[in-house]
Design a protein around this motif. Structure first.
Motif, PDB file in Angstrom:
ATOM      1  N   ASN A   1      -9.721 -13.746   9.080  1.00 12.52           N
ATOM      2  CA  ASN A   1      -9.060 -13.402   7.641  1.00 12.52           C
ATOM      3  C   ASN A   1      -8.041 -12.203   8.021  1.00 12.52           C
ATOM      4  N   LYS A   2      -7.112 -12.187   7.331  1.00 15.38           N
ATOM      5  CA  LYS A   2      -5.983 -11.084   7.065  1.00 15.38           C
ATOM      6  C   LYS A   2      -6.294 -10.110   5.794  1.00 15.38           C
ATOM      7  N   SER A   3      -6.591  -8.832   5.944  1.00 14.66           N
ATOM      8  CA  SER A   3      -6.561  -8.037   4.884  1.00 14.66           C
ATOM      9  C   SER A   3      -5.262  -7.352   4.910  1.00 14.66           C
ATOM     10  N   TYR A   4      -4.839  -6.912   3.685  1.00 11.28           N
ATOM     11  CA  TYR A   4      -3.776  -6.013   3.450  1.00 11.28           C
ATOM     12  C   TYR A   4      -4.103  -4.990   2.212  1.00 11.28           C
ATOM     13  N   SER A   5      -3.440  -3.881   2.176  1.00 11.70           N
ATOM     14  CA  SER A   5      -3.417  -2.862   1.176  1.00 11.70           C
ATOM     15  C   SER A   5      -2.221  -2.453   0.809  1.00 11.70           C
ATOM     16  N   ASN A   6      -2.020  -1.838  -0.424  1.00 12.62           N
ATOM     17  CA  ASN A   6      -0.637  -1.218  -0.802  1.00 12.62           C
ATOM     18  C   ASN A   6      -1.020  -0.057  -1.771  1.00 12.62           C
ATOM     19  N   ASP A   7      -0.036   0.936  -1.843  1.00 14.51           N
ATOM     20  CA  ASP A   7      -0.071   2.258  -2.555  1.00 14.51           C
ATOM     21  C   ASP A   7       1.341   1.964  -3.006  1.00 14.51           C
ATOM     22  N   GLY A   8       1.514   1.572  -4.172  1.00 15.81           N
ATOM     23  CA  GLY A   8       2.671   1.716  -4.792  1.00 15.81           C
ATOM     24  C   GLY A   8       3.053   2.270  -6.262  1.00 15.81           C
TER      25      GLY A   8
ATOM     26  N   LEU B   1      -4.002  -1.211  -4.203  1.00 21.85           N
ATOM     27  CA  LEU B   1      -4.394  -2.560  -4.271  1.00 21.85           C
ATOM     28  C   LEU B   1      -5.005  -3.050  -2.894  1.00 21.85           C
ATOM     29  N   ALA B   2      -5.946  -3.887  -2.925  1.00 22.03           N
ATOM     30  CA  ALA B   2      -6.437  -4.364  -1.586  1.00 22.03           C
ATOM     31  C   ALA B   2      -6.450  -5.913  -1.611  1.00 22.03           C
ATOM     32  N   GLY B   3      -5.960  -6.571  -0.450  1.00 29.92           N
ATOM     33  CA  GLY B   3      -6.136  -8.152  -0.839  1.00 29.92           C
ATOM     34  C   GLY B   3      -6.358  -8.851   0.581  1.00 29.92           C
ATOM     35  N   LEU B   4      -6.548  -9.949   0.527  1.00 24.89           N
ATOM     36  CA  LEU B   4      -7.056 -11.089   1.431  1.00 24.89           C
ATOM     37  C   LEU B   4      -6.326 -12.323   1.451  1.00 24.89           C
TER      38      LEU B   4
ATOM     39  N   ASP C   1       3.994   1.419   0.058  1.00 25.27           N
ATOM     40  CA  ASP C   1       3.626   0.882   1.507  1.00 25.27           C
ATOM     41  C   ASP C   1       2.547  -0.144   1.555  1.00 25.27           C
ATOM     42  N   ILE C   2       2.938  -0.971   2.311  1.00 28.21           N
ATOM     43  CA  ILE C   2       2.056  -2.204   2.500  1.00 28.21           C
ATOM     44  C   ILE C   2       1.248  -1.968   3.772  1.00 28.21           C
ATOM     45  N   TYR C   3       0.266  -2.114   4.012  1.00 32.54           N
ATOM     46  CA  TYR C   3      -0.305  -1.961   5.511  1.00 32.54           C
ATOM     47  C   TYR C   3      -1.280  -3.385   5.635  1.00 32.54           C
TER      48      TYR C   3
ATOM     49  N   ALA D   1       1.245  -7.673  -4.274  1.00 34.13           N
ATOM     50  CA  ALA D   1       1.548  -6.816  -3.192  1.00 34.13           C
ATOM     51  C   ALA D   1       2.532  -5.650  -3.469  1.00 34.13           C
ATOM     52  N   LEU D   2       3.290  -5.626  -4.597  1.00 31.68           N
ATOM     53  CA  LEU D   2       3.844  -4.363  -4.813  1.00 31.68           C
ATOM     54  C   LEU D   2       4.482  -4.267  -6.042  1.00 31.68           C
ATOM     55  N   ALA D   3       4.687  -2.900  -6.794  1.00 26.20           N
ATOM     56  CA  ALA D   3       5.089  -2.472  -7.866  1.00 26.20           C
ATOM     57  C   ALA D   3       6.723  -2.486  -7.773  1.00 26.20           C
TER      58      ALA D   3
END
Length: 191
Positions: free
Chosen positions: A132-139, A154-157, A121-123, A104-106
């Protein structure tokens, strides 16, 4: 991933904007450092969540990719795809599945320029819904040099239908967050 990147571009250009960002909690790491940054008792009254981080860790290298867990879940139901660039040169991609945590993070490590911190920034959309829960990050792991150490989209689930009530964030590789690392959790309402 392409759809996510298009939405991300629209978001950053101000084309998609929620009405409210409300600070739920903030954590600042003290002089002794911390193995995790934790947000607990997250209320279900918002549409989405956003975690903004400024972190540095005591990892022996320049940077590493940290992670998180939702609701303390250590089941192997996390997956992600990422686009990244590191000091090795060209842009690369990777995917991970069946992990017991979410990449999730750099993170900036100990050999990066002194007093520099990574920014992430994790959204997390629809965190209280029953899908199901998705998330994204710009790091970015910054080095205050000609080029950063590490950039990631990054995009995850998290393959769980449970509402997210807690988030545990860790530096990765057994490292600890160092003093002055901060994280702020925001609740977002679209109406």
């Amino acid at each position: 991933l392409c759809c996510w990147l298009n939405l991300y571009t629209l978001w950053n250009r101000g084309c998609i904007m929620p009405n409210t960002f409300t600070k739920i909690a903030s954590v600042s790491v003290g002089v002794l450092g911390a193995s995790t940054i934790d947000f607990t008792s997250i209320p279900s009254t918002y549409t989405d969540l956003c975690v903004k981080l400024s972190t540095r860790c005591n990892y022996a290298g320049g940077s590493l990719l940290g992670g998180l867990r939702f609701n303390g879940d250590t089941s192997s139901i996390y997956s992600n795809r990422q686009l990244y660039w590191d000091t090795g040169g060209s842009a690369l991609s990777a995917s991970n599945s069946a992990n017991n945590f979410a990449y999730a993070l750099a993170n900036v490590g100990a050999t990066a320029t002194s007093n520099t911190f990574s920014n992430n920034d994790i959204y997390i959309p629809n965190y209280a819904g029953n899908s199901n829960k998705s998330y994204s990050n710009d790091g970015v792991a910054e080095n205050n040099a000609t080029t950063p150490i590490y950039l990631v989209l990054l995009a995850g689930l998290w393959a769980s239908t449970s509402a997210i009530t807690s988030i545990t964030i860790f530096a990765g590789g057994g490292a600890n967050f160092v003093q002055y690392s901060t994280a702020t959790l925001y609740g977002i309402k679209n109406s």
